[in-house]
Design an enzyme around this catalytic site. Structure first.
Site, PDB file in Angstrom:
ATOM      1  N   ASP A  48       0.670  -1.229   0.223  1.00 51.93           N
ATOM      2  CA  ASP A  48       0.205  -0.204  -0.208  1.00 51.93           C
ATOM      3  C   ASP A  48       0.809   1.689   0.332  1.00 51.93           C
ATOM      4  OD1 ASP A  48       0.303   0.164   2.585  1.00 51.93           O
ATOM      5  OD2 ASP A  48      -0.843  -0.013   3.131  1.00 51.93           O
ATOM      6  N   SER A  49       1.919   0.446   0.012  1.00 51.26           N
ATOM      7  CA  SER A  49       3.682   2.419  -0.167  1.00 51.26           C
ATOM      8  C   SER A  49       3.038   2.670  -1.494  1.00 51.26           C
ATOM      9  CB  SER A  49       4.672   2.085  -0.606  1.00 51.26           C
ATOM     10  OG  SER A  49       4.694   0.424  -1.062  1.00 51.26           O
ATOM     11  N   ASP A  87      -1.136  -5.951  -0.394  1.00 52.80           N
ATOM     12  CA  ASP A  87      -1.217  -5.495   1.467  1.00 52.80           C
ATOM     13  C   ASP A  87      -3.050  -5.200   1.418  1.00 52.80           C
ATOM     14  OD1 ASP A  87       0.548  -4.449   3.009  1.00 52.80           O
ATOM     15  OD2 ASP A  87       1.143  -3.379   1.923  1.00 52.80           O
ATOM     16  N   LYS A 117      -1.000  -9.335   3.145  1.00 53.46           N
ATOM     17  CA  LYS A 117      -0.471  -8.696   4.141  1.00 53.46           C
ATOM     18  C   LYS A 117      -1.689  -7.493   4.573  1.00 53.46           C
ATOM     19  CE  LYS A 117       3.091  -6.254   3.810  1.00 53.46           C
ATOM     20  NZ  LYS A 117       2.216  -4.817   5.000  1.00 53.46           N
ATOM     21  N   GLU A 119      -1.354  -5.481   8.543  1.00 56.14           N
ATOM     22  CA  GLU A 119      -0.605  -4.773   9.552  1.00 56.14           C
ATOM     23  C   GLU A 119      -1.400  -5.247  10.695  1.00 56.14           C
ATOM     24  OE1 GLU A 119      -0.351  -1.170   8.847  1.00 56.14           O
ATOM     25  OE2 GLU A 119       0.545  -0.839   6.827  1.00 56.14           O
ATOM     26  N   GLU A 186       9.443  -4.442  10.559  1.00 58.02           N
ATOM     27  CA  GLU A 186       9.733  -3.071   9.456  1.00 58.02           C
ATOM     28  C   GLU A 186      10.251  -2.196  11.116  1.00 58.02           C
ATOM     29  OE1 GLU A 186       6.571  -1.242   7.244  1.00 58.02           O
ATOM     30  OE2 GLU A 186       7.966   0.719   7.487  1.00 58.02           O
TER      31      GLU A 186
HETATM   32  O1  KIV Z   1       3.720  -0.763   2.030  1.00 59.49           O
HETATM   33  C1  KIV Z   1       5.084  -1.295   1.470  1.00 59.49           C
HETATM   34  O2  KIV Z   1       5.612  -0.902   0.452  1.00 59.49           O
HETATM   35  C2  KIV Z   1       5.623  -2.273   2.836  1.00 59.49           C
HETATM   36  C3  KIV Z   1       6.532  -2.545   2.917  1.00 59.49           C
HETATM   37  C4  KIV Z   1       7.338  -1.664   3.286  1.00 59.49           C
HETATM   38  C5  KIV Z   1       6.493  -3.563   3.993  1.00 59.49           C
HETATM   39  O3  KIV Z   1       4.497  -2.567   3.193  1.00 59.49           O
END
Ligand code: KIV
Length: 268
Positions: A48-49, A87, A117, A119, A186
């Site tokens: 989600d980056s 994510d 993924k 969080e 992280e």
């Molecule tokens: O969203 C992302 O890129 C991440 C990584 C930094 C692990 O969760």
């Protein structure tokens, strides 16, 4: 890439058992995912980056499930070998474990992803159990969890005091018990990440968590020097694509202005 063997969750278990570090990078589009896959990255994280590096938002909170699915579709189309993890974005799984499963099923069906993924520690356990019981691999994410930025108020390292460190140790075990196949750590102290990595049967993937994790992940735009205004200590720049691209584009503009592009050979 004829006859390539796809990476699976079993590959990660074997890599941990053999002490072979797992290389993970983020990907959001077809062209880059194709390059990363061919270069031998084991897993691509549709992070989600994307909210930051693709959409230009300040945080990861605004990106939607539909947008994540679009990015995941682009990445999955490119990949022949790597394992693709997506994510679950903010707001698509926190409501309850059924909402988490419904969002995950959309990601798996509409994008063809291999895993999701999520969080969070103990608060995410119910959702993780529900998803992994349905046969879908889930990666956990502990330490600095950017979706909770307004709760923590800072992007500083986590787990630096004994209480927070203990909570992370316990959360890691909870995530393993809930069925996670791996967990991202992280921005936590390297010594704590080493301890957690040793205590878990599942692989840990570190970002700003030292070199004792079972694998490493970086945001591709950081590693390739495309996001130049983000400079935490844990980012290593493997290239400076901002410079390379700027020079190439300046050259192009110049060639257009002085009519040396296109040449007769480049014309019909
Ligand atoms: O969203 C992302 O890129 C991440 C990584 C930094 C692990 O969760």
């Amino acid at each position: 890439m004829e006859g390539v063997r796809r990476v699976t969750t079993q590959t990660f278990r074997q890599m941990k058992a053999r002490g072979v570090p797992i290389a993970v990078l983020t990907a959001y589009d077809y062209t880059m995912a194709r390059i990363l896959d061919r270069a031998g990255v084991d897993a691509l994280l549709v992070g989600d980056s994307a909210s930051n590096v693709i959409a230009g938002h300040e945080t990861t909170l605004p990106i939607t499930l539909d947008q994540m699915i679009y990015h995941a579709q682009c990445v999955v189309r490119a990949v022949k070998r790597a394992f693709v993890i997506v994510d679950l974005p903010f707001g698509s799984y926190q409501g309850n474990s059924q909402e988490a499963l419904v969002s995950t099923i959309r990601v798996m069906k509409e994008a063809g992803a291999h895993a999701v993924k999520i969080e969070g520690g103990r608060t995410a356990v119910r959702a993780i159990e529900n998803i992994s019981r349905s046969g879908i691999p889930v990666m956990g994410h502990l330490g600095l969890t950017p979706q909770s930025i307004y709760h923590f108020g800072t992007y500083k390292a986590r787990g630096k005091n004994p209480e927070e460190a203990e909570q992370l140790r316990e959360d890691a075990l909870e995530l393993q018990k809930a069925g996670c196949f791996a967990v991202v750590l992280e921005k936590i102290p390297a010594s704590l990440a080493r301890e957690i990595s040793t205590s878990l049967m599942i692989p840990t993937i570190g970002i700003g968590a030292g070199n004792a994790c079972d694998g490493q992940v970086l945001v591709t735009h950081d590693a390739l020097g495309l996001s130049t205004d983000f400079n935490p200590r844990f980012v290593r720049r493997y290239a400076n694509l901002t410079d390379v691209t700027t020079k190439a584009v300046e050259n192009y503009v110049d060639n257009v202005r002085n009519r040396t592009f296109p040449s007769p050979e480049e014309s019909y």
